[in-house]
Design a protein around this motif. Structure first.
Motif, short mmCIF file in Angstrom:
data_model
loop_
_atom_site.label_atom_id
_atom_site.label_comp_id
_atom_site.label_asym_id
_atom_site.label_seq_id
_atom_site.Cartn_x
_atom_site.Cartn_y
_atom_site.Cartn_z
N THR A 65 0.81 -1.26 0.08
CA THR A 65 -0.04 0.20 0.04
C THR A 65 0.77 1.25 -0.05
N TYR A 66 0.39 2.11 -0.85
CA TYR A 66 1.44 3.37 -0.95
C TYR A 66 0.43 4.53 -0.68
N ARG A 67 0.95 5.48 -0.18
CA ARG A 67 0.34 6.91 -0.16
C ARG A 67 0.92 7.89 -1.00
N VAL A 68 0.15 8.31 -2.05
CA VAL A 68 0.58 9.17 -3.09
C VAL A 68 -0.17 10.64 -2.84
N THR A 69 0.81 11.57 -2.89
CA THR A 69 0.06 12.93 -2.85
C THR A 69 0.69 13.47 -4.04
N VAL A 70 -0.16 14.38 -4.72
CA VAL A 70 0.05 15.04 -5.88
C VAL A 70 -0.35 16.53 -5.65
N ALA A 71 0.37 17.27 -5.84
CA ALA A 71 0.37 18.98 -5.49
C ALA A 71 0.49 19.42 -6.91
N ASN A 72 -0.42 20.54 -7.15
CA ASN A 72 -0.38 21.32 -8.52
C ASN A 72 0.58 22.36 -8.01
N LEU A 73 1.65 22.70 -8.88
CA LEU A 73 2.53 23.68 -8.72
C LEU A 73 2.66 24.86 -9.61
N THR A 74 1.49 24.90 -10.04
CA THR A 74 1.30 25.93 -11.09
C THR A 74 0.64 27.17 -10.38
N GLU A 129 10.75 0.71 -2.30
CA GLU A 129 10.70 -0.45 -1.94
C GLU A 129 10.45 -0.98 -0.61
N ARG A 130 11.07 -0.29 0.64
CA ARG A 130 11.07 -0.45 1.69
C ARG A 130 9.73 0.12 2.25
N VAL A 131 9.17 -0.35 3.51
CA VAL A 131 8.32 0.18 4.19
C VAL A 131 8.61 1.49 4.90
N ASN A 132 7.72 2.58 4.98
CA ASN A 132 8.09 3.86 5.33
C ASN A 132 9.26 4.70 4.42
N GLU A 133 9.70 4.11 3.25
CA GLU A 133 10.57 4.75 2.65
C GLU A 133 9.75 5.83 1.41
N SER A 134 10.27 6.69 1.18
CA SER A 134 9.25 7.88 0.30
C SER A 134 10.19 8.21 -0.88
N ARG A 135 9.53 8.72 -1.82
CA ARG A 135 10.30 9.13 -3.02
C ARG A 135 9.58 10.49 -3.45
N SER A 136 10.06 11.52 -4.07
CA SER A 136 9.49 12.58 -4.71
C SER A 136 9.87 12.80 -6.17
N TYR A 137 8.92 13.04 -6.96
CA TYR A 137 9.03 13.22 -8.46
C TYR A 137 8.49 14.64 -8.87
N ALA A 149 3.59 19.72 -11.49
CA ALA A 149 3.11 18.87 -10.36
C ALA A 149 4.38 18.14 -9.65
N LEU A 150 4.04 18.17 -8.49
CA LEU A 150 5.01 17.37 -7.51
C LEU A 150 4.21 15.98 -6.97
N VAL A 151 4.65 15.03 -7.30
CA VAL A 151 4.19 13.60 -6.87
C VAL A 151 5.18 13.03 -5.64
N GLN A 152 4.56 12.91 -4.57
CA GLN A 152 5.17 12.20 -3.25
C GLN A 152 4.68 10.89 -3.19
N VAL A 153 5.37 9.63 -2.77
CA VAL A 153 5.06 8.63 -2.65
C VAL A 153 5.69 8.01 -1.63
N GLU A 154 4.90 7.31 -0.64
CA GLU A 154 5.50 6.64 0.67
C GLU A 154 5.03 5.22 0.78
N ARG A 155 5.41 4.28 0.88
CA ARG A 155 5.26 2.62 1.11
C ARG A 155 4.83 2.97 2.53
N LEU A 156 3.50 2.37 2.76
CA LEU A 156 2.72 2.30 4.15
C LEU A 156 2.78 0.84 4.64
#
Length: 260
Positions: A49-58, A171-179, A252-259
């Motif tokens: 399960t992942y938490r994905v946050t998408v933010a409008n940067l414009t 890959e790892r639980v609680n690991e997060s990445r931003s794109y 847009a900013l896309v932040q992803v965290e594995r829960l």
């Protein structure tokens, strides 16, 4: 054409937009994984399960409710220099997620899909009083769905979209990445920048009554046989002022965290 500012309400945007474009956007895929694409497909040990946050940067360009897809490496939603698929064309021109939903149901390589339930509106626009600039989604997949793609229509354009194609999920639980997601032109419709050629929610979200209805359908007279390319932005050839409705990449900013 003289633009007249009109009060923006949630009913204006969701109920009085001709084809009900935004309401359809929120309901095409739903806000959870599609049937047949749920996490693990019966193998609970591989469920993720992942938490994905998408933010409008414009500052002046609303986005349709974001769609995020977990998939195997073989899935490519779009590629610069290639013609847009029907799914991307419908999203970029009309805000229609139906073909993307069909793609997800037809291929086992798509392992999970999540879609927001509201447009992402910058704080500088009138409709920001009703709609957020960011959304958080829960995306379920399995170990084989190790990649993420994201798409969302740039609402005040003919065929523009924000996109992120095939980036690794944590890959790892609680690991997060931003794109950061860039803006793209689908190459399928001429960029008239005219309200009459845009989806109806554009005017509603801008708080504008231009005297035209807009359209949620592709116009064959504007069809363009091009390829996906970085978007040139708003250049001021039509109804939009680049100083107000233009943007710089990323959009847009896309932040992803594995829960789990």
């Amino acid at each position: 054409m003289t633009d007249t500012t009109t009060p923006t309400t949630r009913r204006t945007v969701l109920g009085l937009t001709g084809a009900g474009v935004l309401a359809a956007l929120a309901g095409c895929l739903g806000s959870a994984s599609l049937p047949g694409q749920s996490a693990g497909n019966g193998n609970s040990q591989s469920a993720r399960t992942y938490r994905v946050t998408v933010a409008n940067l414009t500052t002046g360009q609303p986005l349709t409710p974001p769609a995020v897809v977990a998939h195997r490496a073989g899935v490519e939603l779009f590629a610069v220099g290639d013609p847009a698929s029907d799914a991307i064309r419908e999203l970029a021109e009309n805000g229609n997620l139906g073909p993307l939903g069909e793609l997800a149901e037809e291929t086992d390589d798509v392992r999970g899909v999540a879609v927001g339930d509201a447009p992402l509106v910058p704080d500088e626009l009138p409709a920001s009083e009703m709609f957020p600039a960011a959304a958080t989604l829960e995306l379920e997949t399995d170990a084989s769905g190790a990649y993420l793609s994201f798409v969302s229509m740039l609402i005040g354009t003919n065929d523009g979209f924000a996109g992120l194609d095939t980036v690794p999920l944590p890959e790892r639980v609680n690991e997060s990445r931003s794109y950061f997601a860039a803006s793209y032109d689908a190459g399928t419709e001429v960029n008239t920048e005219a309200y009459g050629d845009m989806v109806p929610p554009a005017q509603a979200l801008y708080g504008i009554d231009s005297g035209t209805d807009g359209t949620g359908m592709s116009d064959p007279d504007l069809a363009e046989d091009g390829v996906i390319a970085p978007h040139a932005g708003i250049v001021g050839d039509g109804d939009l002022d680049p100083a107000v409705y233009g943007w710089d990449d990323p959009v847009a900013l896309v932040q992803v965290e594995r829960l789990d």
